[in-house]
Design a protein around this motif. Structure first.
Motif, PDB file in Angstrom:
ATOM      1  N   LYS A   1       4.552  15.996 -48.552  1.00 26.94           N
ATOM      2  CA  LYS A   1       5.352  17.223 -48.500  1.00 26.94           C
ATOM      3  C   LYS A   1       4.432  18.406 -48.700  1.00 26.94           C
ATOM      4  O   LYS A   1       3.502  18.345 -49.511  1.00 26.94           O
ATOM      5  CB  LYS A   1       6.430  17.215 -49.581  1.00 26.94           C
ATOM      6  CG  LYS A   1       7.655  16.388 -49.262  1.00 26.94           C
ATOM      7  CD  LYS A   1       8.762  16.666 -50.281  1.00 26.94           C
ATOM      8  CE  LYS A   1      10.060  15.988 -49.891  1.00 26.94           C
ATOM      9  NZ  LYS A   1      11.158  16.382 -50.809  1.00 26.94           N
TER      10      LYS A   1
ATOM     11  N   SER B   1      12.080  10.895 -38.166  1.00 33.86           N
ATOM     12  CA  SER B   1      12.822  10.580 -39.390  1.00 33.86           C
ATOM     13  C   SER B   1      12.985   9.084 -39.631  1.00 33.86           C
ATOM     14  O   SER B   1      13.513   8.676 -40.665  1.00 33.86           O
ATOM     15  CB  SER B   1      14.195  11.255 -39.349  1.00 33.86           C
ATOM     16  OG  SER B   1      14.906  10.882 -38.186  1.00 33.86           O
TER      17      SER B   1
ATOM     18  N   HIS C   1       8.226  16.707 -38.680  1.00 30.50           N
ATOM     19  CA  HIS C   1       8.639  15.478 -38.005  1.00 30.50           C
ATOM     20  C   HIS C   1       9.974  15.694 -37.305  1.00 30.50           C
ATOM     21  O   HIS C   1      10.767  16.547 -37.687  1.00 30.50           O
ATOM     22  CB  HIS C   1       8.726  14.297 -38.989  1.00 30.50           C
ATOM     23  CG  HIS C   1       9.862  14.406 -39.969  1.00 30.50           C
ATOM     24  ND1 HIS C   1       9.729  15.013 -41.197  1.00 30.50           N
ATOM     25  CD2 HIS C   1      11.156  13.981 -39.896  1.00 30.50           C
ATOM     26  CE1 HIS C   1      10.883  14.953 -41.843  1.00 30.50           C
ATOM     27  NE2 HIS C   1      11.766  14.333 -41.069  1.00 30.50           N
TER      28      HIS C   1
ATOM     29  N   SER D   1       6.059  10.229 -37.362  1.00 26.07           N
ATOM     30  CA  SER D   1       6.294  11.599 -36.860  1.00 26.07           C
ATOM     31  C   SER D   1       7.756  11.849 -36.522  1.00 26.07           C
ATOM     32  O   SER D   1       8.083  12.818 -35.839  1.00 26.07           O
ATOM     33  CB  SER D   1       5.420  11.908 -35.627  1.00 26.07           C
ATOM     34  OG  SER D   1       4.058  11.695 -35.910  1.00 26.07           O
TER      35      SER D   1
ATOM     36  N   GLY E   1      10.412   7.102 -39.933  1.00 25.11           N
ATOM     37  CA  GLY E   1       9.238   6.673 -40.684  1.00 25.11           C
ATOM     38  C   GLY E   1       9.305   7.008 -42.161  1.00 25.11           C
ATOM     39  O   GLY E   1      10.194   7.729 -42.625  1.00 25.11           O
ATOM     40  N   ALA E   2       8.338   6.478 -42.903  1.00 25.45           N
ATOM     41  CA  ALA E   2       8.246   6.749 -44.338  1.00 25.45           C
ATOM     42  C   ALA E   2       7.563   8.096 -44.572  1.00 25.45           C
ATOM     43  O   ALA E   2       6.697   8.507 -43.797  1.00 25.45           O
ATOM     44  CB  ALA E   2       7.454   5.641 -45.024  1.00 25.45           C
ATOM     45  N   LEU E   3       7.972   8.776 -45.617  1.00 27.76           N
ATOM     46  CA  LEU E   3       7.402  10.084 -45.948  1.00 27.76           C
ATOM     47  C   LEU E   3       5.957   9.928 -46.411  1.00 27.76           C
ATOM     48  O   LEU E   3       5.651   9.159 -47.315  1.00 27.76           O
ATOM     49  CB  LEU E   3       8.238  10.738 -47.047  1.00 27.76           C
ATOM     50  CG  LEU E   3       7.816  12.156 -47.472  1.00 27.76           C
ATOM     51  CD1 LEU E   3       7.985  13.141 -46.325  1.00 27.76           C
ATOM     52  CD2 LEU E   3       8.637  12.597 -48.689  1.00 27.76           C
TER      53      LEU E   3
ATOM     54  N   GLU F   1       7.454  18.326 -44.000  1.00 22.19           N
ATOM     55  CA  GLU F   1       7.403  16.899 -44.307  1.00 22.19           C
ATOM     56  C   GLU F   1       6.747  16.148 -43.151  1.00 22.19           C
ATOM     57  O   GLU F   1       7.138  16.311 -41.991  1.00 22.19           O
ATOM     58  CB  GLU F   1       8.807  16.333 -44.545  1.00 22.19           C
ATOM     59  CG  GLU F   1       9.488  16.895 -45.777  1.00 22.19           C
ATOM     60  CD  GLU F   1      10.868  16.290 -45.985  1.00 22.19           C
ATOM     61  OE1 GLU F   1      11.285  15.459 -45.158  1.00 22.19           O
ATOM     62  OE2 GLU F   1      11.528  16.670 -46.974  1.00 22.19           O
ATOM     63  N   LYS F   2       5.766  15.333 -43.485  1.00 24.71           N
ATOM     64  CA  LYS F   2       5.075  14.509 -42.494  1.00 24.71           C
ATOM     65  C   LYS F   2       5.406  13.047 -42.752  1.00 24.71           C
ATOM     66  O   LYS F   2       5.400  12.592 -43.888  1.00 24.71           O
ATOM     67  CB  LYS F   2       3.561  14.737 -42.592  1.00 24.71           C
ATOM     68  CG  LYS F   2       2.757  14.079 -41.501  1.00 24.71           C
ATOM     69  CD  LYS F   2       1.283  14.490 -41.595  1.00 24.71           C
ATOM     70  CE  LYS F   2       0.469  13.838 -40.494  1.00 24.71           C
ATOM     71  NZ  LYS F   2      -0.950  14.266 -40.533  1.00 24.71           N
ATOM     72  N   THR F   3       5.737  12.310 -41.672  1.00 24.76           N
ATOM     73  CA  THR F   3       6.101  10.904 -41.826  1.00 24.76           C
ATOM     74  C   THR F   3       5.124  10.011 -41.063  1.00 24.76           C
ATOM     75  O   THR F   3       4.350  10.477 -40.228  1.00 24.76           O
ATOM     76  CB  THR F   3       7.529  10.628 -41.316  1.00 24.76           C
ATOM     77  OG1 THR F   3       7.548  10.748 -39.885  1.00 24.76           O
ATOM     78  CG2 THR F   3       8.535  11.591 -41.932  1.00 24.76           C
ATOM     79  N   THR F   4       5.198   8.719 -41.337  1.00 27.15           N
ATOM     80  CA  THR F   4       4.292   7.760 -40.702  1.00 27.15           C
ATOM     81  C   THR F   4       4.487   7.694 -39.198  1.00 27.15           C
ATOM     82  O   THR F   4       3.553   7.400 -38.450  1.00 27.15           O
ATOM     83  CB  THR F   4       4.498   6.358 -41.296  1.00 27.15           C
ATOM     84  OG1 THR F   4       5.897   6.021 -41.211  1.00 27.15           O
ATOM     85  CG2 THR F   4       4.038   6.301 -42.738  1.00 27.15           C
TER      86      THR F   4
ATOM     87  N   THR G   1      13.744  15.100 -36.148  1.00 23.49           N
ATOM     88  CA  THR G   1      14.994  14.555 -36.690  1.00 23.49           C
ATOM     89  C   THR G   1      16.033  14.323 -35.590  1.00 23.49           C
ATOM     90  O   THR G   1      16.990  13.578 -35.771  1.00 23.49           O
ATOM     91  CB  THR G   1      15.601  15.503 -37.736  1.00 23.49           C
ATOM     92  OG1 THR G   1      15.846  16.785 -37.134  1.00 23.49           O
ATOM     93  CG2 THR G   1      14.655  15.670 -38.925  1.00 23.49           C
TER      94      THR G   1
END
Length: 312
Positions: free
Chosen positions: A96, A89, A194, A87, A91-93, A82-85, A196
């Protein structure tokens, strides 16, 4: 607490930053607790991160860059696939991806990120562009071109990997962005990743067991004893000495006359085995730290960075 004028406080506090607040927010809290005139932190920790946040009070701020330039150690947990805005938890996803790599590929990717490597700082960093931190631009949806920088990753220890979650210990140089390191690892593995969980365990030679948390500070400040100036004595016991950030430098001791000359910014004749090196200069009589001097090859100590004589 507001009945007191702000105090001249000097020393280093190794604060255990809690999760969910910015480094600056917690700095302001600590300054109010100590009622300190001047304080600053070294090495920003993101709201998600916890752990060692060195806070320098008063004259100690003159030596804070020695901590900024030092090595760091982190405990990090990351979600793969999962990559987020941002980098992490918070941020927004963004996307996937499936996770399918072997342990051999994992160790190879970790090895590729060890040693001297190039890294582009995250947009969600405190690096300033035109006087404003990058993360403020990022929150506005803007992207600023960042220069690639050289960093050194001394070691990455794989602690655990299961259920698309990876746990690592990272020993790195100054200027390393762990969120970027994890993002780069995710890309090497072809799945994205990302953070956590992130905890800073060590800065320079300071270790995790030396940390002081906010609960300790609040317990040492008794609001029922607000009119007693001695309430600050317990708090000040948490502070390390002014010269703590430069404790790796050798000490030399000056006589009364040498101290007077040194504090006036004059070079002082001093014969010893140390040559062409910075030293901590100590007053023999009072045992006070006077500042840093540099001993040249001609046996003179030249003032380099002086501590104010008006510390009270």
């Amino acid at each position: 607490m507001f009945f007191f004028k702000k105090r001249n406080v000097h020393g280093l506090l190794l604060l255990d930053k809690p999760k969910g607040v910015s480094s600056n927010y917690i700095l302001q809290k600590v300054k109010r607790i100590f009622h300190a005139k001047k304080a600053g932190y070294t090495g920003t920790l993101d709201p998600l991160a916890t752990g060692m946040l060195p806070i320098c009070f008063g004259e100690t701020t003159k030596f804070s860059h020695y901590l900024t330039d030092s090595q760091k150690k982190y405990h990090v947990v990351a979600k793969l696939g999962e990559k987020t805005t941002t980098s992490d938890s918070c941020g927004a996803l963004l996307e996937k991806r499936s996770v399918s790599f072997s342990l051999i590929q994992l160790h190879a990717s970790i090895n590729e990120l060890t040693g001297l490597i190039d890294q582009i700082p995250s947009m969600y960093s405190a690096i300033k562009y035109h006087g404003k931190p990058l993360y403020k631009y990022a929150r506005q949806g803007l992207t600023i071109n960042r220069k690639m920088r050289k960093i050194f990753i001394y070691k990455i220890d794989l602690i655990n990997y299961a259920n698309n979650v990876i746990e690592l210990y990272v020993h790195c140089s100054k200027g390393t962005y762990i969120r970027t390191l994890i993002e780069d690892l995710g890309e090497k593995l072809g799945c994205g990743a990302h953070i956590t969980f992130l905890r800073r365990l060590q800065v320079a030679s300071y270790i995790h067991s030396q940390l002081v948390n906010m609960i300790d500070l609040y317990k040492s400040f008794n609001r029922n004893d607000i009119y007693n100036i001695d309430i600050f004595k317990k708090l000040d016991q948490f502070l390390m000495p002014i010269d703590s950030p430069v404790s790796f430098l050798p000490k030399i001791f000056f006589s009364i006359q040498q101290t007077l000359c040194f504090q006036l910014g004059q070079k002082v004749c001093f014969i010893c085995d140390i040559k062409n090196s910075l030293v901590r200069v100590i007053d023999t009589e009072t045992r006070k730290f006077l500042g840093l001097g540099k001993i040249n090859s001609e046996n003179f100590v030249i003032p380099h960075r002086l501590v104010s004589t008006m510390q009270g």
